[in-house]
Design an enzyme around this catalytic site. Structure first.
Site: not given
Length: 477
Positions: A90-92, A103, A169, A198, A226, A228, A375
């Site tokens: 969940n880093g994006g 996101k 992270q 990742h 992921n 997403d 995406k």
């Protein structure tokens, strides 16, 4: 790809790792992350190519198929669920779609965000089986605050406390391409750091203490995916298969199509017959044609992984605390928005590449329905339509009429950012094969698309698409 020896060998003589260690220790970075970065830095300094050549690998011909060992009606074994943790990356920030927050906080369907959907899935598993499935979010420095604030509403489900749900992270220093030391950028010191990819999952889970805590709590299996990818849900058949196989590591792969030809593919290293993952960044220009040959290299990584935590602990102990992942070397500028700023190296690893770090690691071929990432705004537009529905257990899946095949949606540049979808309207796509949209338009409330439809507006103003059925036609407004 570049051979890094010109800067690297000179840098190895000029610089030691000490400045990096001091910088990371001052920032509170864990020893596991420091050791991992030190290994990757040494590889950079050696100056050897990090490419995986076509001549060094064989293609994967056949993988076990999910339906060969699991039936649609298979139910979860509560005992296995109690030994399982679900980990979502969940880093994006989703900056490519114009987002400035996590996101996973983007609304995807019926007012629910990615994070809401994930929470519903975990809650359903706990409520329906009685097993307290563990749940972790691997947040970055950019997503932690927003994510935890959103999760506060789920305190009654035991999914809100930071110490219970967050795996943080790491950050690593950017490397000055001239001095090979830590880059300095006084204008914005935060830009002296970068995410490590990742593949940081492994030093993060070890260095944070989560690995030991999970094992102490009797948790043996981790399902990682992921946030997403709404197709990536815990699966009873795969969990049982993974547990019974006693394999240390299992990758979910699916068959490549034209849209996947730039994605990392599975291969077999000729030297020792070990499965490995090859990314496009590890491929020489001369091998790109073969890299994109989807008939030869049939399987790509969905980034949904199953990890035996006992095996991970053993491998980390055997390797001095560092999983020897292949390194991806990126040359960029310290300020990504200023191409004239100082040149830096950023070192990344991919978590799927760990498949080559474990003997007996394996992969299975899963249906495309388990790989449904969002995406682009076109993906989001499709997901919000009636081609998808929400199931009782919290999954968002294609409706049965689609027979597992999503409609293909193509949007012009006007719709690149999420805000551009507001007010656009969403037609019925349940019977659509392909929809192409070009120019400023708005859908009326009752528009149905069937077959292949192209809609374009070449006028300067926005044109409305009237109510009605559009089937296999080109519409010019």
């Amino acid at each position: 790809m570049t051979c890094w020896s010109e800067y690297a060998m000179e840098g190895l003589q000029m610089s030691s790792f000490t400045p990096f260690r001091e910088k990371m220790e001052q920032a509170g970075v864990s020893e596991a992350a420091i050791l991992s970065f030190e290994r990757n830095y040494a590889i950079l300094c050696e100056g050897n190519s990090t490419d995986i050549s076509e001549e060094s690998i064989d293609p994967v011909i056949k993988l076990p198929e999910l339906d060969e060992f699991s039936n649609d009606g298979e139910e979860f074994d509560p005992a296995l669920l109690a030994q399982t943790v679900v980990i979502k990356l969940n880093g994006g920030l989703g900056t490519s779609m114009g987002l400035q927050k996590a996101k996973s906080l983007l609304e995807v369907k019926d007012g629910s965000t990615f994070l809401d959907v994930i929470v519903d899935q975990v809650s359903y598993l706990r409520d329906s089986t009685g097993a307290q499935v563990k749940f972790l979010l691997m947040n970055s420095f950019s997503t932690s605050e927003d994510t935890l604030e959103h999760l506060a509403q789920y305190a009654d489900r035991g999914l809100a406390a930071k110490e219970e749900v967050e795996l943080h992270q790491n950050q690593i220093p950017k490397i000055d391409a001239d001095s090979m030391g830590p880059v300095e950028f006084s204008e914005n010191p935060s830009l002296e750091w970068c995410p490590p990819g990742h593949g940081d999952l492994y030093p993060a889970i070890a260095g944070s203490g989560w690995l030991d805590k999970l094992l102490a709590d009797g948790v043996k299996y981790a399902f990682v995916s992921n946030s997403d990818n709404l197709g990536a849900v815990l699966h009873p058949g795969i969990l049982r298969y993974f547990a019974e196989s006693t394999k240390p590591f299992l990758m979910e792969a699916t068959r490549r199509t034209e849209v996947d030809k730039k994605g990392g593919h599975l291969a077999i290293r000729k030297a020792d017959q070990q499965l490995l993952l090859r990314e496009v960044a590890q491929t020489a220009d001369s091998d790109l044609i073969e890299f994109q040959n989807i008939e030869k290299h049939q399987y790509f990584n969905t980034n949904s992984l199953w990890v035996n935590l006992e095996a991970l602990k053993s491998e980390l102990d055997a390797q001095g605390g560092v999983l020897p992942l292949p390194v991806i070397i990126n040359k960029k500028t310290v300020d990504p928005r200023n191409k004239k700023s100082k040149s830096v190296y950023q070192l990344e690893t991919a978590m799927g590449a760990a498949i080559e770090c474990f003997k007996r690691a394996d992969a299975i071929c899963v249906p495309r329905s388990r790989f449904a990432p969002v995406k682009t705004t076109a993906d989001l537009f499709t997901l919000r339509s009636d081609a998808y529905e929400t199931t009782e257990d919290g999954r968002i899946v294609l409706v049965k009429e689609r027979d597992g095949k999503p409609p293909v949606v193509s949007l012009s540049d006007e719709y690149k950012l999420v805000d551009s979808l507001e007010g656009l309207g969403i037609p019925s796509l349940k019977g659509a094969t392909k929809l192409s949209l070009s120019g400023p338009v708005r859908f009326a409330d009752m528009v149905e698309i069937r077959g292949t439809v192209s809609i374009s507006n070449e006028k300067p103003g926005t044109s409305w698409i009237a109510n009605g059925l559009y089937r296999d036609e080109d519409v010019v407004l």
